[in-house]
Enzyme design. Sequence first.
Site, PDB file in Angstrom:
ATOM      1  N   ASP A 151      22.646  66.562  65.898  1.00  0.00           N
ATOM      2  CA  ASP A 151      23.045  65.403  65.108  1.00  0.00           C
ATOM      3  C   ASP A 151      22.517  64.193  65.865  1.00  0.00           C
ATOM      4  O   ASP A 151      22.967  63.922  66.991  1.00  0.00           O
ATOM      5  CB  ASP A 151      24.578  65.355  64.979  1.00  0.00           C
ATOM      6  CG  ASP A 151      25.028  64.224  64.059  1.00  0.00           C
ATOM      7  OD1 ASP A 151      24.332  63.192  63.983  1.00  0.00           O
ATOM      8  OD2 ASP A 151      26.085  64.377  63.421  1.00  0.00           O
ATOM      9  N   VAL A 152      21.561  63.466  65.286  1.00  0.00           N
ATOM     10  CA  VAL A 152      20.929  62.373  66.044  1.00  0.00           C
ATOM     11  C   VAL A 152      21.899  61.219  66.309  1.00  0.00           C
ATOM     12  O   VAL A 152      21.605  60.356  67.136  1.00  0.00           O
ATOM     13  CB  VAL A 152      19.643  61.842  65.356  1.00  0.00           C
ATOM     14  CG1 VAL A 152      18.605  62.943  65.218  1.00  0.00           C
ATOM     15  CG2 VAL A 152      19.945  61.189  64.025  1.00  0.00           C
ATOM     16  N   ASN A 208      12.447  62.038  62.208  1.00  0.00           N
ATOM     17  CA  ASN A 208      12.462  62.036  60.743  1.00  0.00           C
ATOM     18  C   ASN A 208      13.864  61.886  60.157  1.00  0.00           C
ATOM     19  O   ASN A 208      14.038  61.313  59.079  1.00  0.00           O
ATOM     20  CB  ASN A 208      11.844  63.354  60.239  1.00  0.00           C
ATOM     21  CG  ASN A 208      12.113  63.597  58.769  1.00  0.00           C
ATOM     22  OD1 ASN A 208      11.503  62.963  57.897  1.00  0.00           O
ATOM     23  ND2 ASN A 208      13.038  64.502  58.458  1.00  0.00           N
ATOM     24  N   TYR A 216      19.244  49.479  54.371  1.00  0.00           N
ATOM     25  CA  TYR A 216      18.295  50.582  54.612  1.00  0.00           C
ATOM     26  C   TYR A 216      16.924  50.008  54.979  1.00  0.00           C
ATOM     27  O   TYR A 216      16.306  50.425  55.962  1.00  0.00           O
ATOM     28  CB  TYR A 216      18.184  51.455  53.350  1.00  0.00           C
ATOM     29  CG  TYR A 216      17.133  52.540  53.443  1.00  0.00           C
ATOM     30  CD1 TYR A 216      17.404  53.727  54.115  1.00  0.00           C
ATOM     31  CD2 TYR A 216      15.873  52.381  52.871  1.00  0.00           C
ATOM     32  CE1 TYR A 216      16.440  54.725  54.214  1.00  0.00           C
ATOM     33  CE2 TYR A 216      14.911  53.367  52.963  1.00  0.00           C
ATOM     34  CZ  TYR A 216      15.201  54.540  53.629  1.00  0.00           C
ATOM     35  OH  TYR A 216      14.239  55.520  53.736  1.00  0.00           O
ATOM     36  N   LYS A 261      14.626  50.392  58.439  1.00  0.00           N
ATOM     37  CA  LYS A 261      13.258  50.930  58.485  1.00  0.00           C
ATOM     38  C   LYS A 261      12.264  49.891  59.008  1.00  0.00           C
ATOM     39  O   LYS A 261      11.266  50.251  59.640  1.00  0.00           O
ATOM     40  CB  LYS A 261      12.866  51.427  57.085  1.00  0.00           C
ATOM     41  CG  LYS A 261      13.655  52.649  56.640  1.00  0.00           C
ATOM     42  CD  LYS A 261      13.462  53.812  57.603  1.00  0.00           C
ATOM     43  CE  LYS A 261      14.144  55.079  57.151  1.00  0.00           C
ATOM     44  NZ  LYS A 261      13.931  56.211  58.079  1.00  0.00           N
TER      45      LYS A 261
HETATM   46  N1  LIG Z   1      12.602  60.092  50.028  1.00  0.00           N
HETATM   47  C1  LIG Z   1      12.051  58.886  50.110  1.00  0.00           C
HETATM   48  O1  LIG Z   1      11.706  58.286  49.083  1.00  0.00           O
HETATM   49  C2  LIG Z   1      11.797  58.254  51.460  1.00  0.00           C
HETATM   50  C3  LIG Z   1      10.920  57.164  51.518  1.00  0.00           C
HETATM   51  C4  LIG Z   1      10.643  56.578  52.745  1.00  0.00           C
HETATM   52  C5  LIG Z   1      11.223  57.087  53.898  1.00  0.00           C
HETATM   53  N2  LIG Z   1      12.085  58.138  53.817  1.00  0.00           N
HETATM   54  C6  LIG Z   1      12.653  58.633  55.081  1.00  0.00           C
HETATM   55  O2  LIG Z   1      12.170  59.947  55.288  1.00  0.00           O
HETATM   56  C7  LIG Z   1      13.076  60.659  56.141  1.00  0.00           C
HETATM   57  C8  LIG Z   1      13.381  61.997  55.520  1.00  0.00           C
HETATM   58  O3  LIG Z   1      14.129  61.788  54.330  1.00  0.00           O
HETATM   59  P1  LIG Z   1      13.975  62.702  53.022  1.00  0.00           P
HETATM   60  O4  LIG Z   1      13.592  61.827  51.915  1.00  0.00           O
HETATM   61  O5  LIG Z   1      13.160  63.909  53.316  1.00  0.00           O
HETATM   62  O6  LIG Z   1      15.515  63.080  52.754  1.00  0.00           O
HETATM   63  P2  LIG Z   1      16.367  64.402  53.000  1.00  0.00           P
HETATM   64  O7  LIG Z   1      15.807  65.534  52.237  1.00  0.00           O
HETATM   65  O8  LIG Z   1      17.769  64.018  52.769  1.00  0.00           O
HETATM   66  O9  LIG Z   1      16.130  64.693  54.552  1.00  0.00           O
HETATM   67  C9  LIG Z   1      16.737  63.940  55.548  1.00  0.00           C
HETATM   68  C10 LIG Z   1      17.146  64.878  56.654  1.00  0.00           C
HETATM   69  O10 LIG Z   1      17.752  64.131  57.705  1.00  0.00           O
HETATM   70  C11 LIG Z   1      18.928  64.801  58.093  1.00  0.00           C
HETATM   71  N3  LIG Z   1      19.911  63.923  58.709  1.00  0.00           N
HETATM   72  C12 LIG Z   1      20.567  62.863  58.139  1.00  0.00           C
HETATM   73  N4  LIG Z   1      21.400  62.343  59.023  1.00  0.00           N
HETATM   74  C13 LIG Z   1      21.269  63.051  60.181  1.00  0.00           C
HETATM   75  C14 LIG Z   1      21.851  62.984  61.460  1.00  0.00           C
HETATM   76  N5  LIG Z   1      22.806  62.085  61.771  1.00  0.00           N
HETATM   77  N6  LIG Z   1      21.452  63.870  62.413  1.00  0.00           N
HETATM   78  C15 LIG Z   1      20.531  64.807  62.124  1.00  0.00           C
HETATM   79  N7  LIG Z   1      19.952  64.933  60.922  1.00  0.00           N
HETATM   80  C16 LIG Z   1      20.314  64.062  59.962  1.00  0.00           C
HETATM   81  C17 LIG Z   1      19.463  65.434  56.817  1.00  0.00           C
HETATM   82  O11 LIG Z   1      20.346  66.474  57.145  1.00  0.00           O
HETATM   83  P3  LIG Z   1      21.356  67.079  56.054  1.00  0.00           P
HETATM   84  O12 LIG Z   1      20.516  68.005  55.227  1.00  0.00           O
HETATM   85  O13 LIG Z   1      22.362  67.771  56.899  1.00  0.00           O
HETATM   86  O14 LIG Z   1      21.896  65.930  55.267  1.00  0.00           O
HETATM   87  C18 LIG Z   1      18.176  65.898  56.159  1.00  0.00           C
HETATM   88  O15 LIG Z   1      17.800  67.172  56.598  1.00  0.00           O
HETATM   89  C19 LIG Z   1      14.293  59.748  56.304  1.00  0.00           C
HETATM   90  O16 LIG Z   1      14.198  59.051  57.538  1.00  0.00           O
HETATM   91  C20 LIG Z   1      14.147  58.775  55.140  1.00  0.00           C
HETATM   92  O17 LIG Z   1      14.799  57.548  55.383  1.00  0.00           O
HETATM   93  C21 LIG Z   1      12.381  58.734  52.634  1.00  0.00           C
END
Ligand SMILES: NC(=O)c1ccc[n+]([C@@H]2O[C@H](COP(=O)([O-])OP(=O)(O)OC[C@H]3O[C@@H](n4cnc5c(N)ncnc54)[C@H](OP(=O)(O)O)[C@@H]3O)[C@@H](O)[C@H]2O)c1
Length: 290
Positions: A54-55, A81, A146, A150
Site C-alpha cells: 500500500d503506497v 503507477n 486530482y 498530477k
Molecule cells: N484512467 C485514466 O484516464 C488516467 C489518466 C491519467 C492518469 N491516470 C493515472 O494512471 C494510474 C493508473 O490508474 P488506472 O487508470 O489504471 O486506474 P486503476 O485501474 O484503478 O488502477 C490504479 C491502481 O492503483 C492501485 N492503488 C490505488 N491506491 C493505492 C494505494 N494506496 N497503494 C497501492 N495501490 C493503490 C489500485 O489498487 P486497487 O485495485 O486495490 O484499487 C489499482 O490497482 C493512476 O496513477 C492514475 O491516476 C489514469
Amino acid sequence: MSKTIVVTGTATGMGRAIVKKFAAEGWNVVATVRKEADLTVHDELERVRTLLLDVDDEQAAGSFAQTAVEQFGQVDVLVNNAGFYQMGPVEVSSMDQIHRQFQTNVFGLIALSRAFLPIFRAQRSGTIINISSLTAEQGYPYSAVYAASKAAVAALSEGMSLEVAAFGIAVKAVLPGQHSTRIFTKIDIAQDVPADYQAGIDAFFSKNAPTGSDPSITADVVYRAAVDGDNTKVRYYSAPDSAAIPRAKQILGTDGYWAEFRNAVLAKPSPLFTALIPAPGEQPIDWQIS
Ligand SMILES: NC(=O)c1ccc[n+]([C@@H]2O[C@H](COP(=O)([O-])OP(=O)(O)OC[C@H]3O[C@@H](n4cnc5c(N)ncnc54)[C@H](OP(=O)(O)O)[C@@H]3O)[C@@H](O)[C@H]2O)c1
C-alpha cells in the site's frame, strides 16, 4: 541478463498493462497489489513476482525496496503507477479527502522514490517513471485536486531529474490522456455539493464521459520511456488527447491554449480546438509524435 522493473498498483488498468508489456519484452517484473486477493493476478506470466504494497504506508517503502531488489538481484526501473481519483468541487471536497488524494498520488510516490534512490545512486543507474496525467497540463474543474496532485508529480519529476542526472539516474513523467480503466468506478466523490454547482457539473460531465484509450497504449509509452536511453527527456505524452497538447500549445501559445481550453469547458469547444485536441480514444495517425 534480463532487466528488472518494479511497478506499483498492478491489479487493474495501466499497471496491469505495464506488467504485461514488460513481461512480454522479457523483463523480470516485481508487481505490487494492495489486496491479498489480487496476489494471483499475474500468475499466468513468467518472471513476474507479485508483492503486497500500500503506497500510503511510507514506513513500508524502505523495506519494500530491499525486498524488491532481492527478487531478481537488481532493480533497473521503478514505475510509480498506483493512484486514484478524487472528484468534486474544491469547496466541498473534505480536507480528509484532499489529504488522502495527495497521500497516495504524491506523498506515497515520493516515499517510494526516496527508498529506491540510494540503491540507484550506488549502482550509478536506474530510471524512475512516474504516472502523471494530462490534467497536469490544464486543471479540469471538479477534479482540481486530482489535477493538482498530477501537476505536482510532473514538476517533481522535472526537479528530481536534475538532482540525480549526475548519478546516471533518469526521472520521467508519463502524462496519459483519458483511458478506460476501473479508476472511474472507484472515485472518491465529494458529498453535499451545493445546488449552485449542479448546472456546471452536469454540463462538464455531459461533454466528458469516462471513456478513453486502451491501457496498452500507455504501457507502450512507459516501455519507450524505459528503453529510449534519453535521460534528458522528462515528459512523455500518452494517447491522442494528451499527445496533442504540446503541439496545440506550440500553435496557440500558452495563453491562447488556455483561452481555447477554458472556452471548451465553459461553453463549447471551437472547431479549432476540436481539430487540435482529439476526443479521448480517438487516434489520429500521427499521435505518437510527442
Ligand atoms: N484512467 C485514466 O484516464 C488516467 C489518466 C491519467 C492518469 N491516470 C493515472 O494512471 C494510474 C493508473 O490508474 P488506472 O487508470 O489504471 O486506474 P486503476 O485501474 O484503478 O488502477 C490504479 C491502481 O492503483 C492501485 N492503488 C490505488 N491506491 C493505492 C494505494 N494506496 N497503494 C497501492 N495501490 C493503490 C489500485 O489498487 P486497487 O485495485 O486495490 O484499487 C489499482 O490497482 C493512476 O496513477 C492514475 O491516476 C489514469
